[in-house]
Scaffold this motif. Sequence first.
Motif, PDB file in Angstrom:
ATOM      1  N   UNK B 315       0.838  -1.197   0.000  1.00  0.00           N
ATOM      2  CA  UNK B 315       0.000   0.000   0.000  1.00  0.00           C
ATOM      3  C   UNK B 315       0.872   1.245   0.000  1.00  0.00           C
ATOM      4  N   UNK B 316       0.683   2.085  -0.998  1.00  0.00           N
ATOM      5  CA  UNK B 316       1.499   3.299  -1.063  1.00  0.00           C
ATOM      6  C   UNK B 316       0.711   4.382  -1.763  1.00  0.00           C
ATOM      7  N   UNK B 317       1.037   5.598  -1.385  1.00  0.00           N
ATOM      8  CA  UNK B 317       0.429   6.753  -2.051  1.00  0.00           C
ATOM      9  C   UNK B 317      -1.080   6.731  -2.027  1.00  0.00           C
ATOM     10  N   UNK B 318      -1.638   6.190  -0.954  1.00  0.00           N
ATOM     11  CA  UNK B 318      -3.098   6.149  -0.835  1.00  0.00           C
ATOM     12  C   UNK B 318      -3.739   5.138  -1.759  1.00  0.00           C
ATOM     13  N   UNK B 319      -2.936   4.290  -2.388  1.00  0.00           N
ATOM     14  CA  UNK B 319      -3.508   3.245  -3.250  1.00  0.00           C
ATOM     15  C   UNK B 319      -3.390   1.913  -2.513  1.00  0.00           C
ATOM     16  N   UNK B 320      -4.426   1.531  -1.779  1.00  0.00           N
ATOM     17  CA  UNK B 320      -4.314   0.279  -1.020  1.00  0.00           C
ATOM     18  C   UNK B 320      -4.361  -0.940  -1.933  1.00  0.00           C
ATOM     19  N   UNK B 321      -3.583  -1.926  -1.595  1.00  0.00           N
ATOM     20  CA  UNK B 321      -3.642  -3.192  -2.317  1.00  0.00           C
ATOM     21  C   UNK B 321      -4.312  -4.182  -1.398  1.00  0.00           C
ATOM     22  N   UNK B 322      -5.478  -4.618  -1.807  1.00  0.00           N
ATOM     23  CA  UNK B 322      -6.278  -5.457  -0.910  1.00  0.00           C
ATOM     24  C   UNK B 322      -5.642  -6.821  -0.700  1.00  0.00           C
ATOM     25  N   UNK B 323      -5.664  -7.291   0.532  1.00  0.00           N
ATOM     26  CA  UNK B 323      -5.180  -8.657   0.745  1.00  0.00           C
ATOM     27  C   UNK B 323      -6.180  -9.657   0.174  1.00  0.00           C
ATOM     28  N   UNK B 324      -5.702 -10.796  -0.182  1.00  0.00           N
ATOM     29  CA  UNK B 324      -6.564 -11.853  -0.699  1.00  0.00           C
ATOM     30  C   UNK B 324      -6.349 -13.103   0.136  1.00  0.00           C
ATOM     31  N   UNK B 325      -7.425 -13.804   0.313  1.00  0.00           N
ATOM     32  CA  UNK B 325      -7.359 -15.034   1.094  1.00  0.00           C
ATOM     33  C   UNK B 325      -7.532 -16.214   0.148  1.00  0.00           C
TER      34      UNK B 325
END
Lengths: 313, 685
Positions: B315-325
Amino acid sequence: MSQDVEPAALIAPTLTPQIRKVMSAGLEPKTFAQLKNALKAIGLSTAGKNKVADDVIRAALQEEIVAGNAFEHEGKKYSNQAPPPSLMEQILKQIGATEKKAALDLTAQLTGAPKPSAITKALKDLVAAGKLFVHGSGKKTTYTKFKPPELPWYESEPYQKSFDALLKAAKKVVDTGKPWEEIQTAVRQSLDATAENTPHVIVEPVVPTPAIVSPPVVPSPPHIDLRHTIREAYDYLCKFVEFQDKLVEIRRLFYETEKRIPGLTVNDFHTELQLLEKAWLIELHEINEVREAKDRHLAIERDGRMFYYLRWK
Amino acid sequence: MDTPVKTADWTTEELEVLRLFKERAPKPNSDRNLSPFDDRVARVANASKSIDCDLHEMHQDVRQRILTMIENVREGKKKSQVLLLAGAPGVGKTHLVNCFHPPEMQAEHGYIFVGGSNAWRIEEFQSQLLDWVVQAVTAPSPSDNKHQLLLRIQAIGFRAAEQLLEQPNHWKAVLARSGGLVSRFGPLARVRNWFRRPSRELLLEMVNKRNEKVFAYFDEAAFSTIICDRFLAETSNQLHRYVMRVLLTYLYPDRNENIVVSRERVLHWLAGHVKDDYFHRRFGVTLELDKKYTQFQAVKLLTHLFSKEVSEALASGGVPTKPRLLFLTFDQVEGRDELFESDDDWMNFFADLGELYGSLSNVVILFTMTLQMRNRLHSLMERQFRERIVMDEKFVLSFPTKAELLGVYHNRVADWIKSDPDTSSKYQAVSNSYLPFTADWITDHAGNQSIRSSMDMLDKAFLKTLGDIVVGPHLDLRYAVNEIAMEQLDADEWNYTVNHLDTVGQLFDVSGDILCNSFNFRIQARTNHELDGIPYLTFRIVRPNESASIMVHLARIGWALKKPLDKLVDKLLKGKNRDRNFLMVVRPTEFNYDAGRYSELFLTGLCPPDVESTFRGLIRIASNLETYSSDPTCYEEYHSLVRQKIEESYLIEFLRFVDERMEAKLSSSAEIEIVEPAQAEMEGV
């Protein structure tokens, strides 16, 4: 009247810490006199010029009771612990809304080791107050919070035995294959002849009505009792870890029901289950691994499938 | 099965809808009738087919619980969990699992659905699992530019580049050098490189714009090392580093290859299909995922890349990378398709799975099992997945409620006719949307049972009821023939046609007039006989206004050929008047028989199953004759249909044979020739 004497209501709050201290000293409830002595022991003047009147102590005690810090027990005793629930309260708490419990089952759970006579009295009082209802009689007496089902006249005394006998005889007559009209006429004629020599009162219960001799001569089976017992057995089994998901093996349910209704036949049991299923009260689930099924005769086999589990909706 | 509603009770509009239903039922280019309930629930719902026709509310509480659990594990509120979804056969376990399959659902709830067929052995578990995981993370297709794995590797690459560029000079050490040019052209090349090297601003701009070409400016080996150091859970695990290095070739496609080929090479390597030394040449080290351990490690690495830990790092620059299960599903099909045969295999399987489960935080494992199987395996599972098996009565699936069942009924019918606007609008217009049944009938007869049983019951009842609706001779016959064929799907040609002569007899009963109409004769009598177990019919044929008659026998023989035929000829032709006794023998498959001097009196024919079905169908639709008669066109159509079907069967030859023999009998003035048995023997018959 001396103006130095302060009103009890004004003094009472000042006594509160002392009363709390006295009460916390021992768990046993104290009478007023014991309480007063205890207060005296910690320096409260109860005689002489500065004596604190009993009224003042009582008022302070009352304040504590109202505030929920002190409790009045039986025999006008006081403590800071709530009194244990009464026998009747304990009994009511133990019986669930749909449960049936015998007096013996209740005894084990009651605190304070009450005497059997006290329990019997409490049960009687509860029944008299309409808070409990009696089911069965003699050793099979149980207590519930719901009214016992009203049995049809032919399943209750004094007609039950006569009716059962009549039913047996009627089945035999039906098996002869004679037309209903013929049977009906024959029964009427015989009864008319008997009635001439028999007091009316005795004849009355067995007077044939169209309901008895007409085709549905066998009245619908007494589902209510069996149904309740099955449910009772089911609830009992659901307490086991293996049935925690509320899915019970039909064979286990049969054994548990049979314990409550000795002589229960598999056929009656299955018939009742199928009626329950038709009424959407239960679900019958089939077993896929038929080879692993135990007591297969107790499972319900239908359309080439074996129904082995049951769940009450 | 009792009929739900009598034909007379239907309104004209309802009858019209039912006729349209019946027209729709015979499947094009097939010999089957299809009802809206033909697809059982489990088969309807899969990744490739819409499940819109099923009711989303069904088992909604279980679905919601699973989703909540997925969310809790994904967000790290709970450790990895194991779910046991149990239920009787057909209760909807597979359907429920498949509800989690749609990609939109996976994206919305942040999980990756992993699962597949049960056709593998315990020894193959690790490679199978790796295949499933690779397949899941590269869905919908490995060549797709937006599959999960590719996006994740790119996100890792961009994040690593961002982190490098945050430090003023550190990034310079990772820049790619044209080693070949330098060695060949020496200082000149260095000077050229100096002027051509990118600025920090340029690289930052490319990273911000997510321009994949930015990676070409970084040295592959150095950049990979940085990524491994920053994003791997076990940075010292050389196997993980190697697998990561292979995955990073997504960012560094081979210049000599198409980009798709390069990406596929990665997947082939993961699947263990690549045996060449490509990566050895590229990295200078060889590693193959050909052992259980290595395959398992690869699964662990792939799972870790989607974990909350890595996602937070990305997650950087306000661009979250969603976790995946990873939502691992093991759907046990009942019966013989059970995954393993012995409990030992199950134990090994749980041990293997337990290792994965114990070391990863973002896994939810779901097993579907029958009740008995669950009871048997639960204790084994508890040993491996201590206190992590979610036990809840909700996970033992219940039967649909009345409302759910009726909802499914309505949805199925609406879905079945949706491609036909005319039928749909007429169906919407009728007040009873449970045609041809009623709501009460459906709940009484198909309710309080597993959904599969309900569908099965409704399927049969629906088709049976439509069978009684009269539409027109052609459709009615096609429908009836399909039904008849379905009734005896398992019978072979011999069993299916064993009572063929009874069928023929009934056909003559209901349509004899039409059959003989084209010919100038009449069947005076028909009798059934049997000769040593061989059935035959005897027809006494007369011509109107003539007293002479002939006897024509029709026999059906089974597998045995010579002996029964000899017996029939002996009994029915030998020593009989040659112009009065004739025999036709039919059989489901072709046969040859030389009847010798009786060959003129003898005929053979074929009665395969389709002929049997057609005859039975004709008998069935003959009950509609009264309705057909009310419309002259329809009546004529019926007659012509019967004639057409007879002409397509051996029966036309039989009737012609009869006609010819009758003609011959009447026209012949010769004396009746009697063949004596002794004479026949002498002639070698």
